[in-house]
Design a protein around this motif. Structure first.
Motif, mmCIF file in Angstrom:
data_model
loop_
_atom_site.group_PDB
_atom_site.id
_atom_site.type_symbol
_atom_site.label_atom_id
_atom_site.label_comp_id
_atom_site.label_asym_id
_atom_site.label_seq_id
_atom_site.Cartn_x
_atom_site.Cartn_y
_atom_site.Cartn_z
ATOM 1 N N LYS A 187 0.823 -1.208 0.000
ATOM 2 C CA LYS A 187 0.000 0.000 0.000
ATOM 3 C C LYS A 187 0.858 1.260 0.000
ATOM 4 C CE LYS A 187 -4.067 -1.941 2.322
ATOM 5 N NZ LYS A 187 -4.954 -1.852 3.514
ATOM 6 N N ILE A 188 2.050 1.172 0.576
ATOM 7 C CA ILE A 188 2.944 2.338 0.587
ATOM 8 C C ILE A 188 3.464 2.608 -0.821
ATOM 9 C CG2 ILE A 188 5.060 3.302 1.553
ATOM 10 C CD1 ILE A 188 2.744 3.011 3.539
ATOM 11 N N ILE A 189 3.764 1.563 -1.567
ATOM 12 C CA ILE A 189 4.198 1.758 -2.956
ATOM 13 C C ILE A 189 3.080 2.425 -3.747
ATOM 14 C CG2 ILE A 189 4.832 0.562 -5.086
ATOM 15 C CD1 ILE A 189 6.343 -1.456 -3.462
ATOM 16 N N ALA A 190 1.831 2.021 -3.498
ATOM 17 C CA ALA A 190 0.706 2.557 -4.261
ATOM 18 C C ALA A 190 0.495 4.044 -4.041
ATOM 19 C CB ALA A 190 -0.571 1.794 -3.905
ATOM 20 N N ARG A 191 0.982 4.613 -2.954
ATOM 21 C CA ARG A 191 0.756 6.035 -2.686
ATOM 22 C C ARG A 191 1.927 6.894 -3.150
ATOM 23 N NH1 ARG A 191 1.326 7.964 3.546
ATOM 24 N NH2 ARG A 191 3.566 8.254 3.529
ATOM 25 N N GLU A 192 3.020 6.269 -3.581
ATOM 26 C CA GLU A 192 4.212 7.019 -3.976
ATOM 27 C C GLU A 192 4.487 6.852 -5.469
ATOM 28 O OE1 GLU A 192 6.062 9.101 -2.450
ATOM 29 O OE2 GLU A 192 5.366 8.884 -0.380
ATOM 30 N N PRO A 193 4.194 7.864 -6.292
ATOM 31 C CA PRO A 193 4.442 7.745 -7.728
ATOM 32 C C PRO A 193 5.872 7.341 -8.077
ATOM 33 C CG PRO A 193 3.086 9.656 -7.306
ATOM 34 C CD PRO A 193 3.508 9.130 -5.961
ATOM 35 N N ALA A 194 6.864 7.811 -7.301
ATOM 36 C CA ALA A 194 8.258 7.435 -7.581
ATOM 37 C C ALA A 194 8.457 5.930 -7.436
ATOM 38 C CB ALA A 194 9.202 8.185 -6.650
ATOM 39 N N ALA B 235 0.703 -3.772 -8.739
ATOM 40 C CA ALA B 235 1.366 -3.970 -10.032
ATOM 41 C C ALA B 235 0.508 -3.435 -11.168
ATOM 42 C CB ALA B 235 1.666 -5.448 -10.237
ATOM 43 N N ASN B 236 -0.814 -3.620 -11.075
ATOM 44 C CA ASN B 236 -1.706 -3.100 -12.113
ATOM 45 C C ASN B 236 -1.685 -1.575 -12.148
ATOM 46 O OD1 ASN B 236 -2.518 -5.651 -12.919
ATOM 47 N ND2 ASN B 236 -4.293 -5.699 -11.547
ATOM 48 N N ILE B 237 -1.660 -0.937 -10.968
ATOM 49 C CA ILE B 237 -1.573 0.524 -10.926
ATOM 50 C C ILE B 237 -0.255 0.992 -11.538
ATOM 51 C CG2 ILE B 237 -1.415 2.519 -9.387
ATOM 52 C CD1 ILE B 237 -3.265 1.047 -7.460
ATOM 53 N N ALA B 238 0.831 0.295 -11.180
ATOM 54 C CA ALA B 238 2.145 0.681 -11.706
ATOM 55 C C ALA B 238 2.209 0.517 -13.213
ATOM 56 C CB ALA B 238 3.234 -0.149 -11.034
ATOM 57 N N SER B 239 1.590 -0.536 -13.733
ATOM 58 C CA SER B 239 1.642 -0.803 -15.174
ATOM 59 C C SER B 239 0.714 0.117 -15.958
ATOM 60 C CB SER B 239 1.262 -2.262 -15.446
ATOM 61 O OG SER B 239 2.159 -3.136 -14.809
ATOM 62 N N ASP B 240 -0.313 0.621 -15.311
ATOM 63 C CA ASP B 240 -1.284 1.479 -15.987
ATOM 64 C C ASP B 240 -0.971 2.955 -15.752
ATOM 65 O OD1 ASP B 240 -3.451 2.532 -17.276
ATOM 66 O OD2 ASP B 240 -4.906 2.000 -15.732
ATOM 67 N N ALA B 241 -1.395 3.449 -14.587
ATOM 68 C CA ALA B 241 -1.214 4.880 -14.299
ATOM 69 C C ALA B 241 0.250 5.264 -14.195
ATOM 70 C CB ALA B 241 -1.954 5.248 -13.015
ATOM 71 N N GLY B 242 1.082 4.350 -13.647
ATOM 72 C CA GLY B 242 2.500 4.668 -13.510
ATOM 73 C C GLY B 242 3.215 4.757 -14.833
ATOM 74 N N ALA C 270 1.171 15.729 4.972
ATOM 75 C CA ALA C 270 1.880 15.182 3.808
ATOM 76 C C ALA C 270 1.525 13.710 3.598
ATOM 77 C CB ALA C 270 3.386 15.344 3.999
ATOM 78 N N ASN C 271 1.461 12.943 4.691
ATOM 79 C CA ASN C 271 1.087 11.536 4.570
ATOM 80 C C ASN C 271 -0.371 11.381 4.142
ATOM 81 O OD1 ASN C 271 3.584 10.391 5.289
ATOM 82 N ND2 ASN C 271 3.157 10.641 7.461
ATOM 83 N N PHE C 272 -1.238 12.254 4.660
ATOM 84 C CA PHE C 272 -2.648 12.212 4.265
ATOM 85 C C PHE C 272 -2.787 12.419 2.758
ATOM 86 C CE2 PHE C 272 -6.425 14.731 3.206
ATOM 87 C CZ PHE C 272 -7.436 13.861 3.590
ATOM 88 N N ALA C 273 -2.044 13.362 2.200
ATOM 89 C CA ALA C 273 -2.114 13.618 0.765
ATOM 90 C C ALA C 273 -1.714 12.375 -0.035
ATOM 91 C CB ALA C 273 -1.218 14.806 0.392
ATOM 92 N N ARG D 139 -3.263 7.392 -3.179
ATOM 93 C CA ARG D 139 -3.398 5.936 -3.321
ATOM 94 C C ARG D 139 -4.862 5.540 -3.474
ATOM 95 N NH1 ARG D 139 -1.577 3.623 1.837
ATOM 96 N NH2 ARG D 139 -3.608 4.372 2.514
ATOM 97 N N ASP D 140 -5.756 6.165 -2.686
ATOM 98 C CA ASP D 140 -7.178 5.831 -2.781
ATOM 99 C C ASP D 140 -7.726 6.133 -4.170
ATOM 100 O OD1 ASP D 140 -7.136 5.047 -0.140
ATOM 101 O OD2 ASP D 140 -7.950 6.936 0.629
ATOM 102 N N VAL D 141 -7.347 7.280 -4.716
ATOM 103 C CA VAL D 141 -7.826 7.652 -6.045
ATOM 104 C C VAL D 141 -7.341 6.645 -7.082
ATOM 105 C CG1 VAL D 141 -7.668 9.393 -7.869
ATOM 106 C CG2 VAL D 141 -8.057 10.103 -5.499
#
Length: 578
Positions: free
Chosen positions: A256-263, A292-299, A358-361, A366-368
């Motif tokens: 879940k932490i990876i999902a909230r960090e675009p980098a 992985a799906n988020i990273a492959s799509d939006a990322g 900052a963490n809330f943002a 990630r939720d979006v």
């Protein structure tokens, strides 16, 4: 050349060692190994410690072991020495591994190497590690000292500092990244110290005792110690990554932490493109497959050179057009604006961590991306333009085009009183402040919310006279405003106070004047979002009309505004000649 057995010298070869236990650790180990193989630019060896007891730990997936071997990882079998059913026991075993390299580098598996790493000069010191993220909760200083004495060592007077708790504490290292000479037998010393203090303090938490024992072993062996900054072991779950200065190693703990960090999503997407077998490994786990799906799509849609986590903090004097600004920004196809989320006020009231907003943002980001409905103030599916007319919160799922969509959060009084604090914890964000001439602003105060009408400066949860985060001067000024009996003068004095907060931070703010906003909204949006991947308008952004209610101001209001507000109004470029 070495000056003594543990002397300082530029190391030439490194053995990066990590534990790989069956289960969730397999995926983390595969990601770590892929990350290391991709970015290491030094003479190195990769070693994975795996448990020999299949009855106790289970069996690895053949695909995991095959991937590690393909990446050149040497697999070393190990038996837990401590008899505890906890994989952290393997950390010590990692520093007892035999290698021909000059340095052993212990890495816990939930790390990713985000930058190229060559012959790191900081690793030339005999012992290198990061300080613990926070002091052990179950250990006081007298116990600390007793633990050192139990092992035949003296507690050094040096102190570490935790930016997450604001505490200073004695030597205690984090075991996530530790660098020692390969032939120093450091792992044996760490094991001995840990066993000693565990016997003498059986009630202590295993992780706390292990981290303290790590420091004791370094002191007892007489090693020169280098305390690495957290860019070598950045805790992404406690503090968002700064895109302008990415860390060397990032700790993520959970997918879940990876999902909230675009980098991290971009890095994960790069690894998945390079290793088809890694993608197959993640597909077997629902949580990892989702990321992985988020990273492959939006990322994957993030273009080279774009900011990875563009964030807006929107504030200003109440009734100066902040909600209207949120509405038009939210009309951009790759932009989400949160209008006064209640969670941020609670976060700012709490002193548990300075990085709360900052963490809330990042959590909302990630939720979006994950399609989780989020709360927002909406009217007919759009951000509410006027919260005085409609102030209800509803759940919805905004759509975005990429993981680096623009995310904005708006609060007027709460953010305005915390601007210096937010600057430090969100260094990559853009800060926007809306202002409006004091006559129209105060007229709107009188015609909208009761707390604005009476200029109630006392009962606000953030930014009240007793707020511990305000300066002494700000608190004294708010107390003086609260003591003004005349409502007209109290309103004008409060407007003056808020205007001066903006002027104090003007060099960091994008200043938006209400008149310019409503008459030239497209130019205002372009000014704020310049160079950011905000997408395109989903509907035409049309100019509006300047709203005024001069009938709400009596002669006493006008006199108070002329007496108290003209100077800061002129400094903000506002027309106040009435």
């Amino acid at each position: 050349m070495a000056v003594c057995s543990f002397g300082r010298r530029l190391s030439r070869s490194f053995a990066f060692v990590f534990a790989c236990t069956p289960g969730d650790s397999e995926i983390k180990s595969a990601l770590l190994a892929s990350s290391l193989a991709r970015s290491l630019r030094c003479d190195h060896e990769l070693i994975a410690l795996i448990p020999e007891s299949a009855e106790k730990w289970g069996r690895h997936k053949p695909a995991t072991l095959a991937l590690l071997r393909r990446l050149g990882v040497r697999l070393v079998g190990a038996t837990l020495w401590g008899g505890l059913d906890d994989p952290i026991d393997f950390d010590i075993e990692c520093l007892r591994v035999q290698t021909d390299c000059e340095k052993l580098v212990l890495l816990e598996t939930d790390r990713l190497l985000l930058r190229e790493l060559a012959d790191e000069p900081r690793f030339s010191v005999p012992f290198s590690a990061c300080a613990a993220f926070a002091p052990p909760g179950s250990v006081n200083e007298s116990t600390w000292r007793a633990m050192f004495q139990t092992c035949g060592a003296h507690l050094p007077p040096a102190r570490f500092y935790s930016p997450y708790t604001g505490q200073y504490f004695p030597l205690c290292f984090d075991g996530g990244l530790v660098v020692v000479p390969a032939r120093s037998r450091f792992g044996d010393a760490w094991l001995e110290c840990f066993q000693n203090i565990r016997r003498s303090h059986p009630a202590g938490q295993t992780r706390d005792l292990q981290n303290i024992a790590l420091a004791i072993a370094a002191v007892k062996l007489g090693m020169e110690i280098d305390v690495l900054e957290q860019r070598y072991n950045h805790p992404a779950g406690l503090r968002p990554l700064n895109d302008a200065e990415p860390p060397i190693f990032a700790r993520y703990e959970d997918p879940k932490i990876i999902a909230r960090e675009p980098a991290l999503l971009v890095h994960l997407n790069d690894l998945l493109r390079e290793h088809a077998d890694l993608r197959a490994l993640l597909a077997d786990d629902p949580a990892w497959n989702s990321v992985a799906n988020i990273a492959s799509d939006a990322g994957a849609k993030i273009k080279t050179g774009e900011p990875l986590a563009p964030e807006l903090i929107i504030t200003g004097i109440p009734r100066s057009g902040t909600s209207y600004l949120c509405n038009i920004l939210h009309q951009m196809s790759n932009c989400v604006i949160l209008n006064e989320p209640v969670e941020t006020v609670d976060i700012l009231k709490s002193s548990s961590s300075p990085f709360g907003v900052a963490n809330f943002a990042r959590d909302r980001r990630r939720d979006v991306l994950g399609g989780v409905p989020i709360p927002n103030k909406l009217t007919d599916g759009q951000i509410t333009q006027d919260t005085a007319k409609f102030n209800e919160t509803r759940l919805y799922s905004p759509r975005v085009e990429s993981a680096n969509f623009v995310l904005g959060i708006k609060h007027t009084l709460a953010f305005l009183s915390r601007l210096p604090f937010l600057y430090k914890t969100m260094p990559g964000a853009r800060f926007v402040a809306c202002v409006r001439d004091p006559f129209d602003t105060i007229a709107s105060w009188k015609g909208s919310f009761p707390h604005l009408n009476i200029a109630d400066v006392v009962r606000h949860p953030v930014g009240n006279p007793l707020d511990p985060w305000l300066t002494t001067r700000q608190s004294q000024e708010l107390q003086a405003i609260a003591g003004i009996a005349d409502p007209a003068s109290r309103r004008a004095a409060w407007w003056r106070h808020l205007a001066n907060l903006i002027l104090d931070s003007r060099d960091r703010l994008i200043l938006i004047r209400y008149k310019d906003l409503v008459t030239h909204p497209q130019q205002t949006v372009s000014k704020i979002l310049d160079g950011w991947p905000a997408g395109v308008p989903t509907q035409p952004i049309q100019p509006s009309t300047v709203r005024r209610r001069p009938d709400l101001l009596d002669q006493y209001d006008q006199l108070a505004i002329r007496a108290l507000c003209r100077e800061p109004a002129r400094a903000l470029g506002l027309d106040c000649d009435r």
